[in-house]
Design a protein around this motif. Structure first.
Motif, PDB file in Angstrom:
ATOM      1  N   PRO A  11       1.015  -0.978  -0.294  1.00 12.05           N
ATOM      2  CA  PRO A  11      -0.099   0.246  -0.022  1.00 12.05           C
ATOM      3  C   PRO A  11       0.910   1.026   0.014  1.00 12.05           C
ATOM      4  O   PRO A  11       0.627   1.809  -0.676  1.00 12.05           O
ATOM      5  CB  PRO A  11      -1.163  -0.164   1.049  1.00 12.05           C
ATOM      6  N   VAL A  12       2.052   1.453   0.193  1.00 16.58           N
ATOM      7  CA  VAL A  12       2.740   2.837   0.823  1.00 16.58           C
ATOM      8  C   VAL A  12       3.590   2.672  -0.619  1.00 16.58           C
ATOM      9  O   VAL A  12       3.277   3.695  -0.853  1.00 16.58           O
ATOM     10  CB  VAL A  12       3.858   2.101   2.226  1.00 16.58           C
ATOM     11  N   LEU A  13       4.100   1.655  -1.010  1.00 14.59           N
ATOM     12  CA  LEU A  13       4.781   1.149  -2.997  1.00 14.59           C
ATOM     13  C   LEU A  13       3.400   2.454  -3.440  1.00 14.59           C
ATOM     14  O   LEU A  13       3.361   2.722  -4.862  1.00 14.59           O
ATOM     15  CB  LEU A  13       5.047   0.540  -3.281  1.00 14.59           C
ATOM     16  N   ILE A  14       2.280   2.070  -3.659  1.00 18.30           N
ATOM     17  CA  ILE A  14       0.824   1.912  -4.540  1.00 18.30           C
ATOM     18  C   ILE A  14       0.941   3.420  -3.971  1.00 18.30           C
ATOM     19  O   ILE A  14       0.566   4.103  -5.195  1.00 18.30           O
ATOM     20  CB  ILE A  14      -0.778   1.324  -4.412  1.00 18.30           C
ATOM     21  N   THR A  15       0.753   3.707  -2.977  1.00 22.89           N
ATOM     22  CA  THR A  15       0.453   5.178  -3.051  1.00 22.89           C
ATOM     23  C   THR A  15       1.775   6.297  -3.668  1.00 22.89           C
ATOM     24  O   THR A  15       1.007   7.407  -3.830  1.00 22.89           O
ATOM     25  CB  THR A  15       0.143   5.709  -1.335  1.00 22.89           C
ATOM     26  N   LEU A  16       2.902   5.697  -3.459  1.00 22.88           N
ATOM     27  CA  LEU A  16       4.132   6.487  -4.086  1.00 22.88           C
ATOM     28  C   LEU A  16       3.506   6.317  -5.499  1.00 22.88           C
ATOM     29  O   LEU A  16       3.730   7.491  -6.587  1.00 22.88           O
ATOM     30  CB  LEU A  16       5.375   5.853  -3.196  1.00 22.88           C
ATOM     31  N   ALA A  17       2.871   5.489  -6.071  1.00 23.56           N
ATOM     32  CA  ALA A  17       3.319   5.397  -7.759  1.00 23.56           C
ATOM     33  C   ALA A  17       2.256   6.342  -8.328  1.00 23.56           C
ATOM     34  O   ALA A  17       2.714   6.900  -9.131  1.00 23.56           O
ATOM     35  CB  ALA A  17       2.533   3.256  -7.505  1.00 23.56           C
ATOM     36  N   ILE A  18       0.850   6.258  -6.977  1.00 25.03           N
ATOM     37  CA  ILE A  18      -0.412   7.116  -7.502  1.00 25.03           C
ATOM     38  C   ILE A  18       0.081   8.788  -7.157  1.00 25.03           C
ATOM     39  O   ILE A  18      -0.043   9.219  -8.423  1.00 25.03           O
ATOM     40  CB  ILE A  18      -1.299   6.718  -6.494  1.00 25.03           C
ATOM     41  N   CYS A  19       0.596   8.951  -6.517  1.00 23.99           N
ATOM     42  CA  CYS A  19       1.493  10.511  -6.243  1.00 23.99           C
ATOM     43  C   CYS A  19       2.188  10.599  -7.234  1.00 23.99           C
ATOM     44  O   CYS A  19       2.032  11.527  -8.198  1.00 23.99           O
ATOM     45  CB  CYS A  19       2.477  10.434  -5.647  1.00 23.99           C
ATOM     46  N   LEU A  20       3.344   9.979  -7.658  1.00 27.32           N
ATOM     47  CA  LEU A  20       4.673   9.873  -8.901  1.00 27.32           C
ATOM     48  C   LEU A  20       3.548  10.205 -10.091  1.00 27.32           C
ATOM     49  O   LEU A  20       4.346  11.271 -10.796  1.00 27.32           O
ATOM     50  CB  LEU A  20       5.313   9.142  -8.823  1.00 27.32           C
ATOM     51  N   GLY A  21       2.081   9.285 -10.579  1.00 32.54           N
ATOM     52  CA  GLY A  21       2.043   9.227 -11.828  1.00 32.54           C
ATOM     53  C   GLY A  21       1.166  10.823 -11.941  1.00 32.54           C
ATOM     54  O   GLY A  21       1.361  10.642 -12.906  1.00 32.54           O
ATOM     55  N   THR A  22       0.554  10.817 -10.825  1.00 34.99           N
ATOM     56  CA  THR A  22      -0.089  11.880 -11.312  1.00 34.99           C
ATOM     57  C   THR A  22       0.157  12.791 -10.964  1.00 34.99           C
ATOM     58  O   THR A  22      -0.164  14.421 -11.481  1.00 34.99           O
ATOM     59  CB  THR A  22      -1.978  11.993 -10.394  1.00 34.99           C
ATOM     60  N   MET A  23       0.992  13.333 -10.374  1.00 29.51           N
ATOM     61  CA  MET A  23       1.973  14.499 -10.103  1.00 29.51           C
ATOM     62  C   MET A  23       2.783  15.205 -11.544  1.00 29.51           C
ATOM     63  O   MET A  23       2.326  16.141 -11.711  1.00 29.51           O
ATOM     64  CB  MET A  23       3.106  14.622  -8.909  1.00 29.51           C
ATOM     65  N   SER A  24       3.178  14.445 -12.514  1.00 30.64           N
ATOM     66  CA  SER A  24       3.766  14.429 -13.281  1.00 30.64           C
ATOM     67  C   SER A  24       2.937  14.530 -14.353  1.00 30.64           C
ATOM     68  O   SER A  24       2.762  15.074 -15.626  1.00 30.64           O
ATOM     69  CB  SER A  24       4.373  12.364 -13.475  1.00 30.64           C
ATOM     70  N   ILE A  25       1.683  14.074 -14.177  1.00 37.03           N
ATOM     71  CA  ILE A  25       0.694  14.113 -15.463  1.00 37.03           C
ATOM     72  C   ILE A  25       0.008  15.951 -15.473  1.00 37.03           C
ATOM     73  O   ILE A  25      -0.657  16.390 -16.162  1.00 37.03           O
ATOM     74  CB  ILE A  25      -0.299  13.763 -15.262  1.00 37.03           C
ATOM     75  N   ASP A  26      -0.122  16.023 -13.844  1.00 41.45           N
ATOM     76  CA  ASP A  26      -0.290  17.188 -13.673  1.00 41.45           C
ATOM     77  C   ASP A  26       0.363  18.471 -13.714  1.00 41.45           C
ATOM     78  O   ASP A  26       0.277  19.484 -14.507  1.00 41.45           O
ATOM     79  CB  ASP A  26       0.085  17.513 -11.934  1.00 41.45           C
ATOM     80  N   ILE A  27       2.015  18.558 -14.522  1.00 34.85           N
ATOM     81  CA  ILE A  27       2.769  19.771 -15.167  1.00 34.85           C
ATOM     82  C   ILE A  27       1.921  20.193 -16.745  1.00 34.85           C
ATOM     83  O   ILE A  27       1.878  20.939 -17.154  1.00 34.85           O
ATOM     84  CB  ILE A  27       3.978  18.547 -16.064  1.00 34.85           C
ATOM     85  N   VAL A  28       1.359  18.319 -16.695  1.00 34.13           N
ATOM     86  CA  VAL A  28       1.058  18.732 -18.620  1.00 34.13           C
ATOM     87  C   VAL A  28      -0.693  19.242 -18.092  1.00 34.13           C
ATOM     88  O   VAL A  28      -1.389  20.253 -18.681  1.00 34.13           O
ATOM     89  CB  VAL A  28       0.410  17.851 -19.296  1.00 34.13           C
ATOM     90  N   TYR A  29      -1.288  19.339 -16.913  1.00 32.24           N
ATOM     91  CA  TYR A  29      -2.812  19.306 -16.458  1.00 32.24           C
ATOM     92  C   TYR A  29      -2.891  20.725 -16.342  1.00 32.24           C
ATOM     93  O   TYR A  29      -3.894  21.674 -17.084  1.00 32.24           O
ATOM     94  CB  TYR A  29      -2.951  18.539 -16.025  1.00 32.24           C
ATOM     95  N   ALA A  30      -1.787  21.072 -15.348  1.00 27.22           N
ATOM     96  CA  ALA A  30      -2.056  22.934 -14.958  1.00 27.22           C
ATOM     97  C   ALA A  30      -2.082  23.468 -16.774  1.00 27.22           C
ATOM     98  O   ALA A  30      -2.011  25.315 -16.795  1.00 27.22           O
ATOM     99  CB  ALA A  30      -0.595  22.865 -14.418  1.00 27.22           C
ATOM    100  N   SER A  31      -1.605  23.249 -17.698  1.00 33.10           N
ATOM    101  CA  SER A  31      -0.827  24.621 -18.947  1.00 33.10           C
ATOM    102  C   SER A  31      -1.413  23.668 -19.916  1.00 33.10           C
ATOM    103  O   SER A  31      -2.357  24.545 -20.469  1.00 33.10           O
ATOM    104  CB  SER A  31       0.107  23.985 -19.501  1.00 33.10           C
ATOM    105  N   THR A  32      -3.054  23.138 -19.621  1.00 27.80           N
ATOM    106  CA  THR A  32      -3.619  22.695 -20.728  1.00 27.80           C
ATOM    107  C   THR A  32      -4.648  23.757 -21.082  1.00 27.80           C
ATOM    108  O   THR A  32      -5.410  24.710 -22.157  1.00 27.80           O
ATOM    109  CB  THR A  32      -4.644  21.576 -20.162  1.00 27.80           C
TER     110      THR A  32
END
Length: 446
Positions: free
Chosen positions: A333-354
């Motif tokens: 669960p801890v690593l899954i949380t890290l995975a979701i954080c890493l993935g969504t925050m990377s996507i947010d770089i794009v999302y903030a620009s859209t």
């Protein structure tokens, strides 16, 4: 347009952006709530005569149906927003979103009324998607057109904060009801978050009614220029290249995001056997990270430009795609949380620009339609990504490299969209009062 610059103040820009944000937060609350329920509730209560994998696929199909109706909503509300006004379109969308979501909370299950239950669920999802089709584009257009050109990135990103806030609210609501005994959760507990849409609608509607009409739209109304009779046809005829670039630029923010949330929730709970509440809590923690990432990236968009940030975000997300799913496969669960954080925050770089990227690609008289159609056509494809990926995983022994490759392909589309979007920008004449004190001002209240 040849009239003087439109002058707006930072105070007004923040007020409008907050009004747009509140409505968008309700939009995403409803959508994330449905996505989570599709992974852990609807597959069991509305498709009970199917095996577990088929039920999950059917549940995701219902989730994806809402994305099919989103382009239709974009066309209809785009026409209202470009011809009648941004404000009336946004008030209508938020009412439809709140009512359709709340009604899901009183919907009978398959055991009660049989096959009519999933059909009614799909109909409510279609209405929800139809309304959302005009919500995001209108909220973004309003926030951008009330903002000075030099600070549009941060105000457009404020609208995007509706995504993590909606996730926080929906994940928190689901997490709370998951504390109930399983039989209580299945009987009535899961309904409470949907019923909460009714009071949330009251708050959002009150704030929307305080919003003033866009000064850019008011100038179009006051000018002698003739508005397109059918904005959607005008977009397809006059700006097909812009539309294609806009759709591509939005793919990661929609399809990629649902890979990181809806797909991972379903995969972790159904295939890996991770407790539901732990995965929901992971998305809740990730949403807080998103909130911070969007605030930071909104400022960076103003500094480096939306196209560059879009391309950079797509590249970074592609680089973390495989590590994200390696972490998920640990079933920790801890690593899954890290995975979701890493993935969504990377996507947010794009999302903030859209928001800024799309608004700069279309002329003001076509902006509501162009922005909405671009985002929602991407959504029509992206909404089915969890279902398609789940089917491919099931057919290939749940090898998650397949999901990583799909995510990388989505990143490639978005990078191409950002590249061409940088060559299609339209400059508005909206400036801040501080930088242009002598310019003529359009009174948004007139």
């Amino acid at each position: 347009m040849t009239s003087p610059n439109i002058v707006v103040s930072a105070k007004d820009a923040r007020k409008i952006a907050m009004g747009a944000f509140v409505g968008t937060a309700l939009e995403w609350y409803d959508y994330f709530l449905f996505g989570t329920a599709a992974a852990i509730v609807f597959n069991r209560l509305y498709f009970t005569d199917l095996n577990p994998t088929a039920a999950l696929l059917a549940s995701f199909a219902t989730f994806g149906v809402g994305f099919v109706s989103r382009p239709i909503g974009a066309l209809i509300f785009g026409a209202i927003g470009d011809r009648i006004g941004r404000r009336p379109a946004l008030i209508t969308t938020i009412v439809l979103i709140g009512i359709s979501t709340g009604l899901i909370g009183v919907l009978p299950t398959f055991v009660s009324i049989g096959v009519a239950a999933p059909i009614m669920l799909a109909i409510l999802r279609l209405v929800q998607g139809f309304a959302v089709g005009g919500e995001w584009g209108g909220a973004t257009t309003m926030a951008v057109e009330h903002s000075p050109v030099e600070t549009r990135g941060r105000y457009a990103a404020l609208v995007q904060l509706g995504s993590p806030v909606g996730t926080i609210l929906s994940s928190a609501a689901i997490a709370l009801v998951l504390l109930l005994p399983p039989e209580s959760f299945d009987a009535w507990g899961w309904r409470l978050p949907f019923l909460a849409a009714f009071p949330l609608l009251g708050v959002a509607l009150w704030m929307r009614r305080q919003m003033e009409e866009s000064p850019v739209f008011l100038e179009i109304e006051a000018s002698a220029e003739k508005k397109p009779r059918v904005p959607a046809l005008a977009v397809f005829r006059r700006a097909p290249g812009r539309l294609l670039a806009g759709i591509a630029a939005c793919m990661l923010g929609v399809g990629g995001f649902y890979v990181m949330t809806t797909l991972i929730i379903a995969y972790a709970t159904t295939t890996l056997g991770v407790p539901r509440e732990q995965v929901v809590n992971a998305t809740l923690i990730a949403a807080f990270g998103q909130f911070i990432a969007l605030l930071i990236c909104g400022r960076l968009v103003d500094r480096f430009g939306a196209p560059r940030m879009t391309i950079a975000g797509a590249i970074i997300t592609a680089l973390v795609a495989f590590p994200v799913f390696w972490l998920v496969d640990t079933a920790n669960p801890v690593l899954i949380t890290l995975a979701i954080c890493l993935g969504t925050m990377s996507i947010d770089i794009v999302y903030a620009s859209t928001g800024k990227l799309l608004s700069e690609m279309f002329q003001p008289e076509l902006r509501y339609t162009g922005v909405s159609v671009s985002f929602q056509f991407a959504g029509a494809v992206g909404g089915f990504v969890p279902m398609i990926t789940t089917a491919l995983l099931a057919a290939n022994g749940n090898q998650t490299w397949i999901a990583a490759v799909i995510l990388i392909a989505i990143c490639a589309f978005t990078a191409v969209g950002g590249f061409f979007g940088s060559r299609m920008r339209v400059q508005d004449r909206v400036v801040s009062a501080e930088h242009a004190p002598t310019a003529a001002r359009v009174d948004a209240a007139s």
